[in-house]
Design an enzyme around this catalytic site. Structure first.
Site, short mmCIF file in Angstrom:
data_model
loop_
_atom_site.label_atom_id
_atom_site.label_comp_id
_atom_site.label_asym_id
_atom_site.label_seq_id
_atom_site.Cartn_x
_atom_site.Cartn_y
_atom_site.Cartn_z
N GLY A 1 0.84 -1.20 0.00
CA GLY A 1 0.00 0.00 0.00
C GLY A 1 0.87 1.24 0.00
O GLY A 1 2.09 1.17 0.13
N ARG B 1 4.02 6.01 1.76
CA ARG B 1 4.55 7.38 1.85
C ARG B 1 4.05 8.28 0.73
O ARG B 1 4.57 9.37 0.54
CB ARG B 1 6.06 7.35 1.83
CG ARG B 1 6.61 6.61 0.62
CD ARG B 1 8.05 6.88 0.48
NE ARG B 1 8.67 5.96 -0.46
CZ ARG B 1 9.93 6.03 -0.80
NH1 ARG B 1 10.68 6.97 -0.27
NH2 ARG B 1 10.44 5.19 -1.65
N LYS C 1 4.37 11.99 -3.53
CA LYS C 1 5.23 10.96 -2.94
C LYS C 1 6.15 11.60 -1.89
O LYS C 1 6.80 12.60 -2.18
CB LYS C 1 6.06 10.31 -4.05
CG LYS C 1 6.80 9.05 -3.65
CD LYS C 1 7.27 8.31 -4.89
CE LYS C 1 8.13 7.09 -4.55
NZ LYS C 1 8.52 6.37 -5.76
N ASP D 1 9.16 5.77 7.45
CA ASP D 1 8.86 7.09 8.04
C ASP D 1 7.92 7.92 7.16
O ASP D 1 7.62 9.07 7.47
CB ASP D 1 10.16 7.86 8.28
CG ASP D 1 10.97 8.04 7.01
OD1 ASP D 1 10.47 7.68 5.91
OD2 ASP D 1 12.11 8.54 7.09
N GLY D 2 7.50 7.34 6.03
CA GLY D 2 6.56 8.06 5.18
C GLY D 2 7.22 9.14 4.32
O GLY D 2 6.54 9.86 3.59
N ARG E 1 -1.94 -0.79 -9.72
CA ARG E 1 -0.80 -1.67 -10.00
C ARG E 1 -1.30 -3.11 -10.11
O ARG E 1 -2.41 -3.43 -9.68
CB ARG E 1 0.19 -1.59 -8.81
CG ARG E 1 0.58 -0.18 -8.46
CD ARG E 1 0.87 -0.03 -6.95
NE ARG E 1 1.05 1.37 -6.58
CZ ARG E 1 2.22 1.96 -6.41
NH1 ARG E 1 3.32 1.27 -6.49
NH2 ARG E 1 2.29 3.25 -6.10
N ASP F 1 4.12 -4.92 -7.29
CA ASP F 1 3.52 -3.68 -6.76
C ASP F 1 4.09 -2.46 -7.47
O ASP F 1 3.58 -1.35 -7.29
CB ASP F 1 3.73 -3.57 -5.25
CG ASP F 1 5.18 -3.71 -4.86
OD1 ASP F 1 5.77 -4.76 -5.15
OD2 ASP F 1 5.75 -2.76 -4.28
N ASN F 2 5.12 -2.65 -8.26
CA ASN F 2 5.69 -1.53 -9.01
C ASN F 2 5.33 -1.60 -10.50
O ASN F 2 5.90 -0.87 -11.31
CB ASN F 2 7.21 -1.49 -8.86
CG ASN F 2 7.62 -1.13 -7.44
OD1 ASN F 2 6.85 -0.51 -6.70
ND2 ASN F 2 8.82 -1.50 -7.06
N ASP G 1 7.26 3.77 -10.51
CA ASP G 1 8.00 3.60 -9.25
C ASP G 1 9.50 3.46 -9.47
O ASP G 1 10.05 2.37 -9.50
CB ASP G 1 7.46 2.41 -8.45
CG ASP G 1 6.54 2.88 -7.34
OD1 ASP G 1 6.14 4.06 -7.36
OD2 ASP G 1 6.22 2.08 -6.44
P1 AMP Z 1 9.18 0.70 -3.10
O1 AMP Z 1 10.31 -0.27 -2.93
O2 AMP Z 1 9.58 2.13 -3.04
O3 AMP Z 1 8.35 0.39 -4.29
O4 AMP Z 1 8.24 0.51 -1.81
C1 AMP Z 1 7.71 -0.73 -1.38
C2 AMP Z 1 6.71 -0.47 -0.27
O5 AMP Z 1 7.35 0.18 0.83
C3 AMP Z 1 5.55 0.42 -0.66
O6 AMP Z 1 4.42 -0.03 0.03
C4 AMP Z 1 6.00 1.78 -0.16
O7 AMP Z 1 4.93 2.64 0.08
C5 AMP Z 1 6.72 1.40 1.11
N1 AMP Z 1 7.75 2.38 1.49
C6 AMP Z 1 8.93 2.62 0.87
N2 AMP Z 1 9.61 3.59 1.50
C7 AMP Z 1 8.86 3.99 2.56
C8 AMP Z 1 9.01 4.94 3.60
N3 AMP Z 1 10.11 5.70 3.70
N4 AMP Z 1 8.02 5.06 4.49
C9 AMP Z 1 6.92 4.30 4.41
N5 AMP Z 1 6.72 3.37 3.47
C10 AMP Z 1 7.67 3.21 2.55
MG MG Z 2 6.72 0.83 -5.03
#
Ligand code: AMP
Ligand code: MG
Length: 487
Positions: free
Chosen positions: A90, A93, A113, A125-126, A183, A252-253, A262
């Site tokens: 989900g 961030r 984002k 940390d979002g 996605r 998910d990407n 992503d």
């Molecule tokens: P990503 O690898 O960027 O595609 O992220 C995979 C998952 O981790 C997704 O659900 C993102 O929303 C979550 N995510 C990545 N970085 C953060 C972050 N700094 N804080 C919260 N969720 C994150």
């Molecule tokens: Mg992602």
């Protein structure tokens, strides 16, 4: 042209309700400031590019203000990460602020984002850091300019908010635009959590909004899946033809629209290397450059599994079977054009493969080779390019085949050849080291380099006066950059 407060919202995804997303307000960044904006992306919202410089722009996209009609939501999805199923991901961030439609009637998702914590943040940390936000911005706009389907980026907003990664960095937000943020992982989420009604609602939503022409087909869902297969085959063919390595092809990407989505530790190839792994946490090379092709199919199979409630397994398998031949056809078509060929012959695939093998063995710059090949006649070009190769006998043999092939392709003038080839062979690509230079300057408060690089990359096929430094092979330090996967 519209002012910022004149955007028209129609939040169709938000209306699907709480099973699909959760209302969350953005967490503002401290001292938001414009790092860079894309005039071309602003035009998609009919926005006057001058509004990017107004303080309210940085406030809006730095999370301080919202339009009255915006409905910020964090979407829920799941997905296969590095081959294993993660049941709940989900938007951890990022927030879907709403859907805006433009004068042409197109809808664009506004996705912020780095907007703070959500129910899906897990251990995160979002936030997003300046470095990764700049990389996503530059890549989105550069891919689009190359003709590779991609989400777009409106702007990057920097701040003084501290964010911890391997070291302390600064928080930033990137405003991403796409016709949809749905996605493969959205479908997987409702399938694996056994919510058939919601899954049907999601499928109807996607079909009606994004694949309306499939409605006319006898089996609309199957037609939609076929279309997803076709779009992915074409997108990945373009990645391979232009040397783009995504790095994190988790489901998910993967966008349901078949657009590049992503951006993380992505890279364009400098020297051609089929085995290149741009993601340093990808120890097994699952997402290496050449593996992107079979992984594209693997991801589509994961989506197919999630669609089994709607489509028979046999029909899904048949549609999946379209992927590889379509990929090959698109890839070969593009590579022929990159070689300056206008006709097709059976041995063209071999001609390409032999060339790539030679480039691999000699560490030849992938982008510049093709650009220079189009600078002059085939005979002159191969003579000049010969010096880049170690296996001279091998290259000479290839060059003879190539010259003969060009001769059979038909007569044209050097000017025609150059124009045709330069229109498909970029001079400027987003090399990691160029992004790195721009990021280093931005981290010390100077955004001019990010802006200049962005400008150069919006016209990758056009030679631009005074921009020679962006069209060079990377310096040694720039070839082996370890791009941090934390973002
Ligand atoms: P990503 O690898 O960027 O595609 O992220 C995979 C998952 O981790 C997704 O659900 C993102 O929303 C979550 N995510 C990545 N970085 C953060 C972050 N700094 N804080 C919260 N969720 C994150
Ligand atoms: Mg992602």
């Amino acid at each position: 042209m519209k002012a910022l407060d004149e955007l028209t919202f129609d939040n169709r995804f938000a209306r699907l309700g709480d099973a699909f997303s959760t209302h969350v307000l953005p967490e503002p960044l401290d001292e938001p400031r414009l790092v860079v904006a894309s005039a071309a992306a602003m035009a998609l919202l009919d926005l006057d590019p001058a509004v990017a410089e107004t303080p309210v722009f940085a406030e809006l996209f730095g999370g301080h203000k919202l339009w009255a009609e915006a409905e910020p939501r964090a979407m829920v999805y799941s997905g296969h990460q590095f081959g294993g199923y993660s049941p709940q991901l989900g938007d951890g961030r990022g927030l879907l602020l709403g859907e805006v439609y433009n004068q042409a009637g197109e809808h664009w998702d506004l996705h912020l984002k780095g907007a703070g914590m959500t129910p899906y943040s897990r251990m995160g940390d979002g936030r997003a850091v300046l470095r990764s936000s700049i990389r996503e911005f530059l890549a989105s706009e550069a891919l689009h300019a190359l003709g590779i389907p991609s989400s777009r980026a409106l702007c990057v907003i920097g701040s003084s908010t501290p964010v911890w990664r391997e070291k302390q960095e600064r928080g930033a937000m990137v405003l991403r635009l796409a016709p949809s943020h749905i996605r493969f992982g959205h479908f997987e989420y409702f399938y694996y959590t056994k919510q058939p009604e919601q899954q049907a609602e999601l499928a109807e939503h996607v079909l009606n909004l994004h694949f309306p022409e499939c409605r006319e087909q006898p089996e609309p869902y199957l037609a939609m899946f076929r279309e997803v297969v076709e779009r992915n085959a074409e997108m990945i063919a373009k990645w391979q033809a232009y040397g783009f390595c995504h790095g994190v092809m988790n489901t998910d990407n993967m966008s349901i629209l078949g657009i590049t989505f992503d951006f993380g530790p992505f890279a364009f190839l400098d020297d051609f290397d089929a085995h290149f792994i741009c993601n340093h946490s990808d120890h097994e090379g699952r997402y290496s450059f050449s593996n992107q092709v079979p992984i594209g199919q693997w991801n589509l199979s994961a989506l197919a599994q999630a669609l089994t409630p709607f489509i028979s397994v046999d029909a899904l398998k048949e549609a999946l079977g379209l992927y590889l031949p379509l990929y090959q056809a698109h890839y070969l078509d593009l590579m022929r054009r990159r070689l300056g060929l206008t006709t097709a012959e059976d041995d063209d695939q071999q001609l390409v493969e032999r060339l790539l093998k030679l480039m691999q063995n000699s560490g030849v710059d992938y982008t510049l080779f093709f650009r220079r090949l189009g600078d002059e006649s085939a005979a002159l070009a191969v003579t000049r390019l010969r010096d880049d190769f170690v296996d001279l006998a091998g290259f000479d043999a290839w060059a003879d085949l190539y010259k003969a092939r060009v001769a059979r392709d038909g007569d044209d003038s050097e000017t025609q050849r150059r124009e045709r080839m330069h229109a498909v062979n970029p001079l400027y690509i987003l090399r990691n080291y160029l992004a790195q230079n721009a990021i280093a300057a931005a981290e010390s408060g100077d955004y001019s380099e990010v802006r200049r690089l962005h400008e150069v990359l919006t016209k990758p096929f056009e030679e631009q006066a005074g921009m020679e430094q962006y069209a060079q092979r990377p310096p040694d330090w720039g070839k082996h950059l370890e791009i941090s996967c934390s973002s």
